[in-house]
Write a protein that holds these residues in place. Sequence first.
Motif, PDB file in Angstrom:
ATOM      1  N   LEU A   4      64.107  39.579  65.197  1.00 54.20           N
ATOM      2  CA  LEU A   4      64.529  38.243  64.765  1.00 54.20           C
ATOM      3  C   LEU A   4      65.994  38.034  65.121  1.00 54.20           C
ATOM      4  CD1 LEU A   4      62.940  38.391  61.197  1.00 54.20           C
ATOM      5  CD2 LEU A   4      61.960  37.313  63.230  1.00 54.20           C
ATOM      6  N   VAL A   5      66.301  36.875  65.670  1.00 56.51           N
ATOM      7  CA  VAL A   5      67.680  36.565  66.045  1.00 56.51           C
ATOM      8  C   VAL A   5      68.044  35.202  65.476  1.00 56.51           C
ATOM      9  CG1 VAL A   5      69.299  36.197  67.932  1.00 56.51           C
ATOM     10  CG2 VAL A   5      67.475  37.905  68.157  1.00 56.51           C
ATOM     11  N   GLU A   6      69.077  35.195  64.635  1.00 60.60           N
ATOM     12  CA  GLU A   6      69.545  33.954  64.034  1.00 60.60           C
ATOM     13  C   GLU A   6      70.662  33.335  64.868  1.00 60.60           C
ATOM     14  OE1 GLU A   6      68.895  36.946  60.553  1.00 60.60           O
ATOM     15  OE2 GLU A   6      69.832  36.930  62.532  1.00 60.60           O
ATOM     16  N   PHE A  34      67.071  34.185  53.816  1.00 58.21           N
ATOM     17  CA  PHE A  34      67.781  34.770  52.689  1.00 58.21           C
ATOM     18  C   PHE A  34      69.269  34.566  52.920  1.00 58.21           C
ATOM     19  CE2 PHE A  34      64.736  37.463  50.291  1.00 58.21           C
ATOM     20  CZ  PHE A  34      63.624  37.318  51.090  1.00 58.21           C
ATOM     21  N   ARG A  35      70.043  34.732  51.868  1.00 56.35           N
ATOM     22  CA  ARG A  35      71.495  34.714  52.020  1.00 56.35           C
ATOM     23  C   ARG A  35      72.117  35.737  51.080  1.00 56.35           C
ATOM     24  NH1 ARG A  35      72.921  28.707  49.488  1.00 56.35           N
ATOM     25  NH2 ARG A  35      72.430  29.191  47.298  1.00 56.35           N
ATOM     26  N   GLN A  36      73.277  36.199  51.482  1.00 58.46           N
ATOM     27  CA  GLN A  36      74.014  37.135  50.641  1.00 58.46           C
ATOM     28  C   GLN A  36      75.499  36.848  50.741  1.00 58.46           C
ATOM     29  OE1 GLN A  36      73.288  41.325  51.382  1.00 58.46           O
ATOM     30  NE2 GLN A  36      73.891  41.831  49.294  1.00 58.46           N
ATOM     31  N   ALA A  37      76.088  36.528  49.611  1.00 55.10           N
ATOM     32  CA  ALA A  37      77.521  36.294  49.533  1.00 55.10           C
ATOM     33  C   ALA A  37      78.205  37.597  49.146  1.00 55.10           C
ATOM     34  CB  ALA A  37      77.810  35.207  48.501  1.00 55.10           C
ATOM     35  N   PRO A  38      79.472  37.748  49.474  1.00 50.71           N
ATOM     36  CA  PRO A  38      80.190  38.980  49.131  1.00 50.71           C
ATOM     37  C   PRO A  38      80.132  39.271  47.637  1.00 50.71           C
ATOM     38  CG  PRO A  38      81.466  37.683  50.669  1.00 50.71           C
ATOM     39  CD  PRO A  38      80.297  36.839  50.266  1.00 50.71           C
ATOM     40  N   ASP A  86      77.456  27.700  48.827  1.00 43.48           N
ATOM     41  CA  ASP A  86      76.458  28.030  49.853  1.00 43.48           C
ATOM     42  C   ASP A  86      77.015  29.033  50.863  1.00 43.48           C
ATOM     43  OD1 ASP A  86      75.487  24.594  49.830  1.00 43.48           O
ATOM     44  OD2 ASP A  86      74.411  26.264  48.903  1.00 43.48           O
ATOM     45  N   THR A  87      78.303  29.323  50.770  1.00 41.00           N
ATOM     46  CA  THR A  87      78.929  30.271  51.688  1.00 41.00           C
ATOM     47  C   THR A  87      78.293  31.643  51.554  1.00 41.00           C
ATOM     48  OG1 THR A  87      81.046  29.100  51.699  1.00 41.00           O
ATOM     49  CG2 THR A  87      81.072  31.447  52.254  1.00 41.00           C
ATOM     50  N   ALA A  88      77.808  32.171  52.665  1.00 37.44           N
ATOM     51  CA  ALA A  88      77.117  33.459  52.653  1.00 37.44           C
ATOM     52  C   ALA A  88      76.723  33.830  54.072  1.00 37.44           C
ATOM     53  CB  ALA A  88      75.864  33.395  51.781  1.00 37.44           C
ATOM     54  N   MET A  89      76.266  35.067  54.216  1.00 34.30           N
ATOM     55  CA  MET A  89      75.596  35.471  55.441  1.00 34.30           C
ATOM     56  C   MET A  89      74.128  35.102  55.254  1.00 34.30           C
ATOM     57  SD  MET A  89      76.118  36.915  58.406  1.00 34.30           S
ATOM     58  CE  MET A  89      77.446  38.115  58.355  1.00 34.30           C
ATOM     59  N   TYR A  90      73.575  34.384  56.212  1.00 32.48           N
ATOM     60  CA  TYR A  90      72.186  33.949  56.136  1.00 32.48           C
ATOM     61  C   TYR A  90      71.327  34.804  57.064  1.00 32.48           C
ATOM     62  CZ  TYR A  90      73.335  29.906  53.293  1.00 32.48           C
ATOM     63  OH  TYR A  90      73.738  29.086  52.256  1.00 32.48           O
ATOM     64  N   TYR A  91      70.231  35.294  56.509  1.00 32.29           N
ATOM     65  CA  TYR A  91      69.342  36.183  57.247  1.00 32.29           C
ATOM     66  C   TYR A  91      67.944  35.578  57.365  1.00 32.29           C
ATOM     67  CZ  TYR A  91      72.866  39.729  56.200  1.00 32.29           C
ATOM     68  OH  TYR A  91      74.038  40.432  56.088  1.00 32.29           O
ATOM     69  N   CYS A  92      67.357  35.777  58.514  1.00 30.62           N
ATOM     70  CA  CYS A  92      65.965  35.419  58.754  1.00 30.62           C
ATOM     71  C   CYS A  92      65.118  36.661  58.498  1.00 30.62           C
ATOM     72  CB  CYS A  92      65.818  34.950  60.193  1.00 30.62           C
ATOM     73  SG  CYS A  92      64.145  34.534  60.694  1.00 30.62           S
ATOM     74  N   ALA A  93      63.946  36.471  57.900  1.00 30.93           N
ATOM     75  CA  ALA A  93      63.069  37.600  57.599  1.00 30.93           C
ATOM     76  C   ALA A  93      61.616  37.225  57.860  1.00 30.93           C
ATOM     77  CB  ALA A  93      63.245  38.027  56.147  1.00 30.93           C
TER      78      ALA A  93
END
Length: 120
Positions: A4-6, A34-38, A86-93
């Motif tokens: 997967l490539v975002e 998905f997303r993950q903030a620090p 909404d600031t975060a790293m967003y991941y595709c899964a």
Amino acid sequence: QVQLVESGGGSVQAGESLSLSCTSSLFAACMAWFRQAPGKERQEVASINLRGTPTYEDSVKDRFSVSKDNNKMSLSLQMTSLKPEDTAMYYCAAKRPIACQRGDSGYEYWGRGTQVTVSS
């Protein structure tokens, strides 16, 4: 093995919009963002199940829209009225096919993520 490539992340001002795209190397029926903030746990933002039905996390329900293009094997996330939170790293899964068919909750395949930064 699904790869997967975002793409599409960036820096915007609060209230602006941004679109994310995820390209898959193989067809996957069940996919999600998905997303993950620090300092925070990873959070499921939006997903599409085997029937193509989208599901959203409550805080984005009226602002984000997820869509899937099976021909292009891609998943998109349209984000509007963005907020600093909404600031975060967003991941595709994506789920393994058997997990998707059974309705299992776990995702097997993950992209490397794309950063979204929203400033006030």
